[in-house]
Design a protein around this motif. Structure first.
Motif, PDB file in Angstrom:
ATOM      1  N   LYS A  30      24.318  10.156  27.216  1.00 26.02           N
ATOM      2  CA  LYS A  30      23.114   9.316  27.149  1.00 26.02           C
ATOM      3  C   LYS A  30      23.478   7.852  27.407  1.00 26.02           C
ATOM      4  CE  LYS A  30      23.223   8.391  22.242  1.00 26.02           C
ATOM      5  NZ  LYS A  30      22.550   8.282  20.981  1.00 26.02           N
ATOM      6  N   HIS A  31      24.719   7.486  27.084  1.00 25.60           N
ATOM      7  CA  HIS A  31      25.136   6.090  27.270  1.00 25.60           C
ATOM      8  C   HIS A  31      25.171   5.707  28.745  1.00 25.60           C
ATOM      9  CE1 HIS A  31      26.890   7.740  23.562  1.00 25.60           C
ATOM     10  NE2 HIS A  31      26.498   6.598  23.054  1.00 25.60           N
ATOM     11  N   GLY A  32      25.451   6.692  29.608  1.00 32.88           N
ATOM     12  CA  GLY A  32      25.544   6.426  31.046  1.00 32.88           C
ATOM     13  C   GLY A  32      24.228   5.984  31.655  1.00 32.88           C
ATOM     14  N   LEU A  33      23.110   6.301  31.012  1.00 31.49           N
ATOM     15  CA  LEU A  33      21.813   5.868  31.545  1.00 31.49           C
ATOM     16  C   LEU A  33      21.597   4.372  31.342  1.00 31.49           C
ATOM     17  CD1 LEU A  33      19.110   8.471  30.438  1.00 31.49           C
ATOM     18  CD2 LEU A  33      20.094   8.180  32.693  1.00 31.49           C
ATOM     19  N   GLU A  34      22.119   3.871  30.205  1.00 30.94           N
ATOM     20  CA  GLU A  34      21.852   2.470  29.838  1.00 30.94           C
ATOM     21  C   GLU A  34      22.321   1.512  30.919  1.00 30.94           C
ATOM     22  OE1 GLU A  34      20.096   1.639  27.251  1.00 30.94           O
ATOM     23  OE2 GLU A  34      19.980   3.699  26.520  1.00 30.94           O
ATOM     24  N   ASP A  35      23.408   1.906  31.619  1.00 33.70           N
ATOM     25  CA  ASP A  35      23.967   1.030  32.643  1.00 33.70           C
ATOM     26  C   ASP A  35      23.016   0.802  33.812  1.00 33.70           C
ATOM     27  OD1 ASP A  35      26.224   0.830  31.149  1.00 33.70           O
ATOM     28  OD2 ASP A  35      27.617   1.367  32.754  1.00 33.70           O
ATOM     29  N   TYR A  36      21.977   1.632  33.927  1.00 31.11           N
ATOM     30  CA  TYR A  36      21.046   1.515  35.065  1.00 31.11           C
ATOM     31  C   TYR A  36      19.651   1.093  34.627  1.00 31.11           C
ATOM     32  CZ  TYR A  36      24.918   3.581  37.384  1.00 31.11           C
ATOM     33  OH  TYR A  36      26.185   3.779  37.867  1.00 31.11           O
ATOM     34  N   LEU A  37      19.539   0.671  33.381  1.00 34.73           N
ATOM     35  CA  LEU A  37      18.223   0.318  32.845  1.00 34.73           C
ATOM     36  C   LEU A  37      18.179  -1.138  32.382  1.00 34.73           C
ATOM     37  CD1 LEU A  37      17.674   3.551  30.724  1.00 34.73           C
ATOM     38  CD2 LEU A  37      16.276   2.848  32.680  1.00 34.73           C
ATOM     39  N   GLU A  38      17.038  -1.765  32.624  1.00 34.57           N
ATOM     40  CA  GLU A  38      16.773  -3.093  32.057  1.00 34.57           C
ATOM     41  C   GLU A  38      15.861  -2.899  30.864  1.00 34.57           C
ATOM     42  OE1 GLU A  38      18.103  -5.769  32.620  1.00 34.57           O
ATOM     43  OE2 GLU A  38      18.445  -6.129  34.757  1.00 34.57           O
ATOM     44  N   ILE A  39      15.995  -3.778  29.896  1.00 34.71           N
ATOM     45  CA  ILE A  39      15.098  -3.727  28.738  1.00 34.71           C
ATOM     46  C   ILE A  39      13.982  -4.738  28.963  1.00 34.71           C
ATOM     47  CG2 ILE A  39      14.954  -4.442  26.321  1.00 34.71           C
ATOM     48  CD1 ILE A  39      17.594  -3.001  25.891  1.00 34.71           C
ATOM     49  N   LYS A  40      12.760  -4.290  28.784  1.00 33.52           N
ATOM     50  CA  LYS A  40      11.638  -5.237  28.869  1.00 33.52           C
ATOM     51  C   LYS A  40      10.905  -5.243  27.538  1.00 33.52           C
ATOM     52  CE  LYS A  40       9.305  -5.941  32.640  1.00 33.52           C
ATOM     53  NZ  LYS A  40       8.514  -5.490  33.791  1.00 33.52           N
ATOM     54  N   TYR A  41      10.747  -6.449  26.990  1.00 32.59           N
ATOM     55  CA  TYR A  41      10.041  -6.596  25.706  1.00 32.59           C
ATOM     56  C   TYR A  41       8.604  -6.996  26.015  1.00 32.59           C
ATOM     57  CZ  TYR A  41       8.472  -9.741  21.928  1.00 32.59           C
ATOM     58  OH  TYR A  41       7.732 -10.410  20.996  1.00 32.59           O
ATOM     59  N   ILE A  42       7.671  -6.266  25.478  1.00 30.30           N
ATOM     60  CA  ILE A  42       6.258  -6.580  25.686  1.00 30.30           C
ATOM     61  C   ILE A  42       5.631  -6.893  24.336  1.00 30.30           C
ATOM     62  CG2 ILE A  42       4.026  -5.654  26.448  1.00 30.30           C
ATOM     63  CD1 ILE A  42       5.532  -4.050  28.541  1.00 30.30           C
ATOM     64  N   SER A  43       5.051  -8.097  24.263  1.00 23.56           N
ATOM     65  CA  SER A  43       4.407  -8.527  23.019  1.00 23.56           C
ATOM     66  C   SER A  43       2.890  -8.517  23.220  1.00 23.56           C
ATOM     67  CB  SER A  43       4.895  -9.932  22.662  1.00 23.56           C
ATOM     68  OG  SER A  43       4.209 -10.389  21.530  1.00 23.56           O
ATOM     69  N   LEU A  44       2.199  -7.787  22.412  1.00 25.03           N
ATOM     70  CA  LEU A  44       0.738  -7.708  22.511  1.00 25.03           C
ATOM     71  C   LEU A  44       0.128  -8.494  21.350  1.00 25.03           C
ATOM     72  CD1 LEU A  44      -1.821  -6.272  23.770  1.00 25.03           C
ATOM     73  CD2 LEU A  44      -1.407  -4.459  22.107  1.00 25.03           C
ATOM     74  N   GLY A  45      -0.681  -9.488  21.695  1.00 20.95           N
ATOM     75  CA  GLY A  45      -1.293 -10.298  20.648  1.00 20.95           C
ATOM     76  C   GLY A  45      -2.788 -10.004  20.507  1.00 20.95           C
ATOM     77  N   GLY A  46      -3.409 -10.652  19.555  1.00 20.80           N
ATOM     78  CA  GLY A  46      -4.868 -10.542  19.379  1.00 20.80           C
ATOM     79  C   GLY A  46      -5.344  -9.176  18.949  1.00 20.80           C
ATOM     80  N   VAL A  47      -4.489  -8.405  18.354  1.00 23.92           N
ATOM     81  CA  VAL A  47      -4.845  -7.024  18.006  1.00 23.92           C
ATOM     82  C   VAL A  47      -5.914  -6.975  16.915  1.00 23.92           C
ATOM     83  CG1 VAL A  47      -3.932  -4.850  17.089  1.00 23.92           C
ATOM     84  CG2 VAL A  47      -2.585  -6.181  18.703  1.00 23.92           C
ATOM     85  N   ASP A  48      -5.919  -7.995  16.000  1.00 28.61           N
ATOM     86  CA  ASP A  48      -6.847  -7.928  14.876  1.00 28.61           C
ATOM     87  C   ASP A  48      -8.236  -8.478  15.212  1.00 28.61           C
ATOM     88  OD1 ASP A  48      -5.972 -10.456  15.180  1.00 28.61           O
ATOM     89  OD2 ASP A  48      -5.366 -10.763  13.099  1.00 28.61           O
ATOM     90  N   LYS A  49      -8.450  -8.956  16.464  1.00 28.35           N
ATOM     91  CA  LYS A  49      -9.787  -9.457  16.849  1.00 28.35           C
ATOM     92  C   LYS A  49     -10.686  -8.280  17.179  1.00 28.35           C
ATOM     93  CE  LYS A  49      -9.276 -14.140  18.227  1.00 28.35           C
ATOM     94  NZ  LYS A  49      -8.197 -14.598  19.103  1.00 28.35           N
ATOM     95  N   LYS A  50     -11.900  -8.287  16.655  1.00 25.69           N
ATOM     96  CA  LYS A  50     -12.850  -7.204  16.958  1.00 25.69           C
ATOM     97  C   LYS A  50     -13.579  -7.531  18.249  1.00 25.69           C
ATOM     98  CE  LYS A  50     -13.141  -4.226  13.379  1.00 25.69           C
ATOM     99  NZ  LYS A  50     -13.472  -4.602  12.003  1.00 25.69           N
TER     100      LYS A  50
END
Ligand code: NAP
Length: 477
Positions: free
Chosen positions: A457-477
């Motif tokens: 499974k470690h061999g996959l990491e070498d070909y992957l980028e990590i993308k962080y996605i932050s979602l805001g405003g979740v508590d607004k109706k």
């Protein structure tokens, strides 16, 4: 047998029509040729891989998995044909060549399965109006530069995880072994890989090919297996475009036999570890340390086995030791042997050049730290035995090298096994095991043996980028 370049799903000649001959190290005969790529050809390969990337990455993991699985099946169907070519251009015995093709196929099968398991994360956020997600996405176009000693496995180990996660690839095999690379690319073509997802550039100008690949910002990662000096050069060249770099470089593996070891097992495992591919593997045992209480017994068992090894053309039935790759290799091996003898080592068996590219399987006893063979990777069929007295001393000796790829220790004491394995500065430790490589496990080195891991499974990491996605405003109706 002749192979051309493979660019954008088509076989094509080099722009200037030049080719490079391929010779059989067993007899020096020319067995075929490969295209001699120009810089323009390399750029065409980059363009093709770049164009194909969004299409290949957009396929579902299941679709990519199915193509890899088909490639795995074709490898197995064509094992005899691929192994024969491998032996003819590289020299290893046919049984070993078949073993290598199976090993390469294992990686393709493993990553056909892992393609479906590229998971992300959901992380609890500090604030209730936010959500945090981590995606893993393919890096993009990757360049894979591979050596001659495992012409099938080193390519499979790189392109299988790359293709599995959605990267596209350009492969540059070693000049001595382009035909096996051609066979592998044919397998992927026939498995239905879309045009441009995999490209092959062969040739006699490695530095031009390397520079063209490394200078291009469309290539987002380079994965290299080969010598440490070339690996360092590649790392420097990758800096200008800040590419991700994976390096699988040279080794200088210690093989430690403790007084409580099963000596019969140790002797047979060191044969596998030292003499496979005539000693031309990166995880080959290069230094054997045997405790003073068992050195005579171990040496007797070991030397008897070495004397039985059959040398010859890898296509002949029963051959276990083939030719070395070229004249330079023969010279290096002989230099190590002569240097050791001149400094007091004794020949237990072997020590002779046998004509052509053949070198007798050799065992040296009474080896000391000042000998070249204890300091450099030999890459040939020579086993040096050095005596040690205690555990601390042997760990210090084993670690006293800039390399850190594979190491081996033989003992029946479980506490010692873990204590020593933890203290060894190596990426791989074989405990009572001289052949630890397998598709499920992370293969790779520390220190000047490289960075990154291939396999598992470690061999996959070498070909992957990590993308962080932050979602805001979740508590607004
Ligand atoms: P090498 O000379 O470093 O060549 C490896 C690859 O790099 C070949 O394709 C070669 O092309 C290419 N190359 C050479 N100079 C280059 C440059 N300036 N820029 C870009 N590419 C360049 O190594 P080798 O003699 O083929 O292989 C033996 C070494 O590989 C040993 O040290 C061994 O330990 C190591 N190895 C390591 C692993 C591992 O997993 N850690 C596995 C196998 C082998 P040409 O063939 O055209 O020169």
């Amino acid at each position: 047998m002749d192979y051309s370049l493979y660019i954008d799903g088509k076989w094509c000649q080099a722009k200037d029509g030049k080719t490079v001959p391929v010779t059989n190290p067993a007899n020096g005969q020319v067995i075929g040729s490969a295209a001699d790529a120009t810089a323009e050809d390399v750029v065409s390969a980059i363009e093709a891989a770049h164009k194909a990337f969004p299409l290949w990455a957009a396929k579902s993991a299941r679709e990519r998995s199915e193509i890899l699985y088909k490639a795995y099946q074709l490898m197995l169907e064509r094992i005899d044909e691929i192994a024969r070519v491998l032996t003819m251009e590289q020299g290893k015995p046919l049984a070993e060549a078949k073993g290598e093709v199976l090993y390469a196929a294992d990686y393709i099968q493993w990553y056909a399965e892992e393609a479906k398991r590229v998971y992300g994360d959901v992380i609890p956020a500090t604030y209730t109006n936010k959500r945090i997600f981590v995606f893993r996405q393919p890096i993009g176009v990757i360049a894979a530069i591979t050596p001659w000693n495992f012409p099938a496995a080193m390519i499979a180990r790189k392109i299988a995880p790359a293709l599995a996660v959605g990267c596209t690839a350009i492969v540059k095999p070693a000049e001595q072994t382009p035909l096996t690379a051609g066979k592998l690319v044919e397998v992927f073509h026939d498995a239905g890989l879309p045009a441009g997802a995999l490209n092959l550039v062969t040739g006699s100008k490695p530095s031009m090919i390397g520079q063209t690949l490394l200078a291009d910002s469309r290539v987002r990662k380079v994965t290299f297996t080969g010598s440490t000096p070339v690996g360092k050069l590649i790392m420097k060249q990758a800096a200008d475009t800040v590419k991700r770099v994976s390096l699988e470089l040279g080794g200088h593996a210690p093989f430690i036999v403790f007084p409580d070891a099963d000596l019969e097992l140790a002797a047979s495992q060191v044969i596998a570890s030292k003499y496979r591919n005539a000693g031309q593997t990166c995880i080959c045992t290069n230094r054997i340390y045997v405790h003073e209480d068992v050195v005579d017994d171990f040496t007797e068992k070991f030397v008897a086995k070495v004397k039985e090894l059959k040398i010859g053309d890898g296509l002949e039935e029963g051959v276990q030791i083939g030719p070395l790759i070229d004249e330079e290799a023969i010279k290096k091996v002989d230099r190590h042997v002569q240097d050791a003898i001149s400094k007091g080592a004794q020949l237990a068996t072997g020590g002779r050049q046998l004509g052509g590219l053949y070198y007798e399987p050799t065992v040296l006893c009474g080896v000391t730290d000042d000998m070249l063979i204890q300091q450099e990777e030999t890459f040939g069929p020579v086993a040096p035995i050095q005596i040690f007295k205690d555990e601390k001393e042997v760990i210090q000796k084993a670690n006293n090298t800039p390399y850190g790829l594979a190491s081996y220790l033989f003992t029946q004491d479980i506490a010692r096994a873990f204590r020593v394995a933890e203290a060894l500065e190596y990426g791989i430790v074989g405990i009572n095991d001289g052949a630890p490589s397998t598709a499920q496990a992370p293969f790779g080195g520390v220190k000047e043996s490289g960075m990154g891991r291939e396999g598992g499974k470690h061999g996959l990491e070498d070909y992957l980028e990590i993308k962080y996605i932050s979602l805001g405003g979740v508590d607004k109706k």
